[in-house]
Design an enzyme around this catalytic site. Sequence first.
Site, PDB file in Angstrom:
ATOM      1  N   LYS A 127       3.151  -5.761   8.756  1.00  0.00           N
ATOM      2  CA  LYS A 127       1.806  -5.775   9.339  1.00  0.00           C
ATOM      3  C   LYS A 127       1.945  -5.454  10.830  1.00  0.00           C
ATOM      4  O   LYS A 127       3.039  -5.417  11.358  1.00  0.00           O
ATOM      5  CB  LYS A 127       1.148  -7.165   9.155  1.00  0.00           C
ATOM      6  CG  LYS A 127       2.011  -8.318   9.622  1.00  0.00           C
ATOM      7  CD  LYS A 127       1.426  -9.667   9.245  1.00  0.00           C
ATOM      8  CE  LYS A 127       1.526  -9.935   7.746  1.00  0.00           C
ATOM      9  NZ  LYS A 127       0.293 -10.602   7.239  1.00  0.00           N
ATOM     10  N   LYS A 158      -0.049 -13.332  14.196  1.00  0.00           N
ATOM     11  CA  LYS A 158       0.571 -13.075  12.883  1.00  0.00           C
ATOM     12  C   LYS A 158       1.962 -13.722  12.817  1.00  0.00           C
ATOM     13  O   LYS A 158       2.553 -13.848  11.759  1.00  0.00           O
ATOM     14  CB  LYS A 158       0.627 -11.571  12.639  1.00  0.00           C
ATOM     15  CG  LYS A 158      -0.762 -10.906  12.511  1.00  0.00           C
ATOM     16  CD  LYS A 158      -0.650  -9.395  12.420  1.00  0.00           C
ATOM     17  CE  LYS A 158      -2.006  -8.700  12.402  1.00  0.00           C
ATOM     18  NZ  LYS A 158      -2.738  -8.797  11.126  1.00  0.00           N
TER      19      LYS A 158
HETATM   20  C1  26W Z   1     -11.342  -2.519  20.185  1.00  0.00           C
HETATM   21  C2  26W Z   1      -9.940  -2.671  19.690  1.00  0.00           C
HETATM   22  C3  26W Z   1      -9.917  -3.161  18.251  1.00  0.00           C
HETATM   23  C4  26W Z   1      -9.564  -2.271  17.232  1.00  0.00           C
HETATM   24  C5  26W Z   1      -9.533  -2.749  15.914  1.00  0.00           C
HETATM   25  C6  26W Z   1     -10.262  -4.465  17.981  1.00  0.00           C
HETATM   26  C7  26W Z   1     -10.238  -4.933  16.644  1.00  0.00           C
HETATM   27  C8  26W Z   1      -9.874  -4.061  15.645  1.00  0.00           C
HETATM   28  C9  26W Z   1      -9.867  -4.507  14.215  1.00  0.00           C
HETATM   29  C10 26W Z   1     -11.044  -5.339  13.900  1.00  0.00           C
HETATM   30  C11 26W Z   1      -8.661  -5.266  13.931  1.00  0.00           C
HETATM   31  C12 26W Z   1      -8.410  -5.365  12.434  1.00  0.00           C
HETATM   32  O1  26W Z   1      -7.877  -4.471  11.855  1.00  0.00           O
HETATM   33  N1  26W Z   1      -8.787  -6.515  11.874  1.00  0.00           N
HETATM   34  C13 26W Z   1      -8.318  -6.811  10.545  1.00  0.00           C
HETATM   35  O2  26W Z   1      -9.288  -6.388   9.606  1.00  0.00           O
HETATM   36  C14 26W Z   1      -8.834  -6.582   8.263  1.00  0.00           C
HETATM   37  C15 26W Z   1      -9.869  -5.985   7.320  1.00  0.00           C
HETATM   38  O3  26W Z   1     -10.986  -6.791   7.264  1.00  0.00           O
HETATM   39  C16 26W Z   1      -8.544  -8.056   7.972  1.00  0.00           C
HETATM   40  O4  26W Z   1      -8.034  -8.186   6.688  1.00  0.00           O
HETATM   41  C17 26W Z   1      -7.572  -8.620   8.994  1.00  0.00           C
HETATM   42  O5  26W Z   1      -7.433 -10.012   8.821  1.00  0.00           O
HETATM   43  C18 26W Z   1      -8.063  -8.324  10.401  1.00  0.00           C
HETATM   44  O6  26W Z   1      -7.100  -8.718  11.382  1.00  0.00           O
END
Ligand code: 26W
Length: 793
Positions: A528, A534
């Site tokens: 991951k 994590k």
């Molecule tokens: C603005 C920068 C940024 C980019 C991507 C902030 C946050 C993100 C994503 C929300 C991060 C992400 O991938 N979150 C994950 O999403 C998955 C799908 O729902 C979950 O299974 C994970 O627990 C979660 O960390």
Amino acid sequence: MTKLPSLRESILQHLRYSFGKDPEHAILEDWRMAVSYAVRDRITDAWINATHRTYDTGAKRVYYLSMEFLIGRLLEDGIVNLELVDEARAVLAEFGKDYQAVLADEPDAALGNGGLGRLAACFLESLSTLGCPAHGYGIRYEHGLFRQSFVDGRQVEMPEHWLEQRHAWEFERPEVRYRVGFGGHVDTRGETVRWYPAEEVEAEAFDTPVVGWKGRWANTLRLWSGRAIHPFDLDRFNHGDYAGAAQPEALARTISRVLYPDDTTEQGKELRLKQEYFLTCAALRDILRRFNNQFGDLRKLPAKVAIQLNDTHPAIAGPELVRVLHDERGLPFDDALEIAQGCLSYTNHTLLPEALEAWDESLFGRLLPRHIQLIDRIDATHAARNPSRQQSMRADHQVKMGQLSFVMAHKVNGVSALHTDLMKSTVFSELHRLHPDRIVNQTNGVTPRRWLLGCNPRLASLITESIGEAWVDDLDQLTRLEPNVQDAAWLDRYAQVKRDNKVDLANWMARHHGVHVDPDMLFDVQIKRLHEYKRQHLNILETIALWSEIRDNPEAGWTPRLKLFAGKAAPGYFFAKDIIRLINDAAAVINADPVTAPYLKVAFLPNYNVSLAERLVPAADLSEQISTAGKEASGTGNMKFALNGAPTVGTLDGANVEIREHVGAENFFLFGMTAEEVMERRHVDGHAWRAIEADPRLRRALDLIRDGRFSPQDPGRYHGITGNLEGPDYFLVCSDFTDYWRAQREVDAAFADRSRWSRMAAWNTARSGWFSSDRTIRGYMADIWNAQSLIGA
Ligand code: 26W
């Protein structure tokens, strides 16, 4: 519809007429492209039929807006969904070509960072399998997520070039272009308000068909690429300013040049906001053009159009839709707002404060001067309708995209039961109080086509042999394996499947990474993105403590274990990069230790991506899901491992909670504090020290790291990590260590009893059907989109 020739005929025809090669002279890439085109032909028929059917029925359409689609490779997915595996393998074998080698020649489309992007890809495949009319809208990044390699154990990033090789799966749509404006000023004359952008780029569409199971339906993934309206400035060229002449094109392409590699920290960069508006503006133009062609009356929009915001990244869609309906189409503001809310829904994927987008108002106002005016009006309208409201989306001179998304949506969802509850009790507590029926839960899922049938054919055929093939698009059927799980002979075959997958992986690791492991070791896997929550550093701490314990007493009957890591750190996330380096440094010392070599090996495989996950998941014995409770919104890797027969060692976090409920507590190695206990423990002064004092193993492992045992030439190298763990330790690594150790020793004992282990593994497979993304999408269709299947699925 034309009758297609046999797959063999199609492949040979494309080899000849699409690539000008005969079998004798074709290179591997020619074969890959010819097979891809032959498969694409068959997908295109389903695709065009689906488009017509959607028009003819006037069905409601779902639009999934996402800055990321972590697709991976598409050839195998097409072949598997069209049930052409044996035929394709046979045709290639006839010409002496290895099927796996042809598949491996395709570059991953790495247009995402991690969970959020991969979920979007699984969702599109399930939408097609269920025959639900849908479009995915995203950006056609020229460079996806960076390529990772290790130099002296340190992560090094290199640009990713997926488009440099021939790409079989996209159709350029030069006729589908929209202008997207930025900056400039707003002109208000009485009721009419006009925005005059200072700069404009064009968004050009590239379409990729997304086929579902048995090729019964196919939807469209439309990715936008930046183009200059006037690409070449001849005047500057004639004045010898050659670079300047090409600048307009270069500038416009910058907007879709590269994916931002951050997956938890919003950087607040102007280009990122431009990318978000670029995607959203083009998507809404396209959605409204299609709607107008078919329906016209804008009041019908919510009945025919459902727009899902994949986190806040496309949240500007709210103000943009209001702008178009109000400023351009002349609807009263309140009507425009109501129609927009009727169409929009928002998924939250993280509670990490640093990941919640909040744009600086001056940057936002400069780039989108009309939108910030509309946001202020939306905020004022919401405040007027909710007088008891305290919080505003416009506080602190920012534009808080989470609040804006919530207010602009008719439904808001979390991605696991625990996460959705925490949304209600933390970040959205006030909005939940004001709108108690808006938040719903939709626990994530994964597509069983790619993550079981495709990546684990041995297990898939054992399952099909045992219960038939209906499970592929009705995964709950896996529970019909229960009688088999009680049958020792079947369990042996189940265990043999896992062992054969482990042998494949061991051979691949030896060939490609010079890592030599015994396939009978316990394959303990943590794959991951690298992040403190994590807790990959908790895993390596336990590994170091285990190493010390084995050295103390090598003959104590240890369960031989391979600790396998893979994952990228955001380039600017130095603590995470230090954890990678520590794991590599520790691996070098541990793997070179003759005393412990038979019992413990550590490996960190570089450049983790979708294709590597497809290779690792089927070969894993143990799934590491060890995040600090309350931090992992859901996780989806945890679901892939459970389906493929790898029991979890994990905390009660995200979807781990529901996995444990479905597979049974006896088939899950639970440890650690709950989310509530975590919040309490934080308030205990010196919580880390207390834990260290109480556990000599932890003490010793930290000492080894701090004293440079794994970096003798640079003893202080990891003082950042040990200093944090012995100090603030915000993610409670030390406080969960002792229980984690206890759980891991239970894993050792269980794995040593092969039939017990196989039973636990088989129960995980048999009881993980609920974690199909088909079930998740059925939930969205019923609870959020009110969308129907057009194939009776
Ligand atoms: C603005 C920068 C940024 C980019 C991507 C902030 C946050 C993100 C994503 C929300 C991060 C992400 O991938 N979150 C994950 O999403 C998955 C799908 O729902 C979950 O299974 C994970 O627990 C979660 O960390």
